[in-house]
Design a protein around this motif. Sequence first.
Motif, PDB file in Angstrom:
ATOM      1  N   GLN A 123      -2.046 -30.329  -1.501  1.00 46.47           N
ATOM      2  CA  GLN A 123      -3.219 -29.638  -2.032  1.00 46.47           C
ATOM      3  C   GLN A 123      -3.115 -29.540  -3.556  1.00 46.47           C
ATOM      4  O   GLN A 123      -4.103 -29.720  -4.255  1.00 46.47           O
ATOM      5  CB  GLN A 123      -3.345 -28.238  -1.414  1.00 46.47           C
ATOM      6  CG  GLN A 123      -4.627 -27.538  -1.793  1.00 46.47           C
ATOM      7  CD  GLN A 123      -4.796 -26.212  -1.061  1.00 46.47           C
ATOM      8  OE1 GLN A 123      -3.868 -25.696  -0.460  1.00 46.47           O
ATOM      9  NE2 GLN A 123      -5.975 -25.671  -1.134  1.00 46.47           N
ATOM     10  N   ARG A 145     -15.885 -31.507  -1.573  1.00 49.81           N
ATOM     11  CA  ARG A 145     -16.142 -32.202  -0.307  1.00 49.81           C
ATOM     12  C   ARG A 145     -15.244 -33.426  -0.158  1.00 49.81           C
ATOM     13  O   ARG A 145     -14.631 -33.630   0.877  1.00 49.81           O
ATOM     14  CB  ARG A 145     -17.614 -32.600  -0.221  1.00 49.81           C
ATOM     15  CG  ARG A 145     -17.998 -33.146   1.143  1.00 49.81           C
ATOM     16  CD  ARG A 145     -19.476 -33.454   1.284  1.00 49.81           C
ATOM     17  NE  ARG A 145     -19.863 -34.565   0.434  1.00 49.81           N
ATOM     18  CZ  ARG A 145     -20.714 -34.477  -0.592  1.00 49.81           C
ATOM     19  NH1 ARG A 145     -21.312 -33.347  -0.864  1.00 49.81           N
ATOM     20  NH2 ARG A 145     -21.017 -35.533  -1.325  1.00 49.81           N
ATOM     21  N   LYS A 148     -11.702 -32.367   0.295  1.00 44.21           N
ATOM     22  CA  LYS A 148     -11.561 -31.436   1.419  1.00 44.21           C
ATOM     23  C   LYS A 148     -10.787 -30.187   0.993  1.00 44.21           C
ATOM     24  O   LYS A 148      -9.826 -29.773   1.626  1.00 44.21           O
ATOM     25  CB  LYS A 148     -10.893 -32.123   2.605  1.00 44.21           C
ATOM     26  CG  LYS A 148     -11.724 -33.243   3.171  1.00 44.21           C
ATOM     27  CD  LYS A 148     -11.051 -33.914   4.344  1.00 44.21           C
ATOM     28  CE  LYS A 148     -11.930 -34.944   4.966  1.00 44.21           C
ATOM     29  NZ  LYS A 148     -11.884 -36.247   4.463  1.00 44.21           N
TER      30      LYS A 148
END
Length: 160
Positions: A123, A145, A148
């Motif tokens: 992440q 988007r 994610k």
Amino acid sequence: MDTFDVRSLIVTVDDLIFSHRGEHLDDIEQAILKGVFDHEKYAEIAKHTKRSEKYIKYVAGRLWQSLSSTLGEEVSKSNVKSSLQRYYSNFSHSNIINSIKINKGNICTGLSENELKQSNPEQQAKIEIATELMKEGLSIEQIARVLKLPLELVKEQIQK
């Protein structure tokens, strides 16, 4: 190249192209990539797709230009595989280095185990990519988007 490898490469290139121009590969672009990965000439690709060779060359030229901009090096039919290999080799190496730095920093700051779990190296790498995607013209919503990631997390990173 086996079918699975070709599909994986097409998905990878699709992700790169989407991050660059905000559009996915179309059927012809996918056919061009498959043909190139299978060492086909543009005339053969044209025959399979029932398009003219001139049109295939035109679409391929646009595709190589988009990949060149995205990868930061000149990409053509003859070097697309090696360009993608270099990109992902550098990307993977960078992610490993960033993961080590992130984990080392977490240990040094004495974060709790729960905070360590939330600080996912994958992440973190995605968050770093967010600023690059912003420079490419994607909106914060598009970036969230594509990567994610939670919208608020991307907004926070961009504001830094």
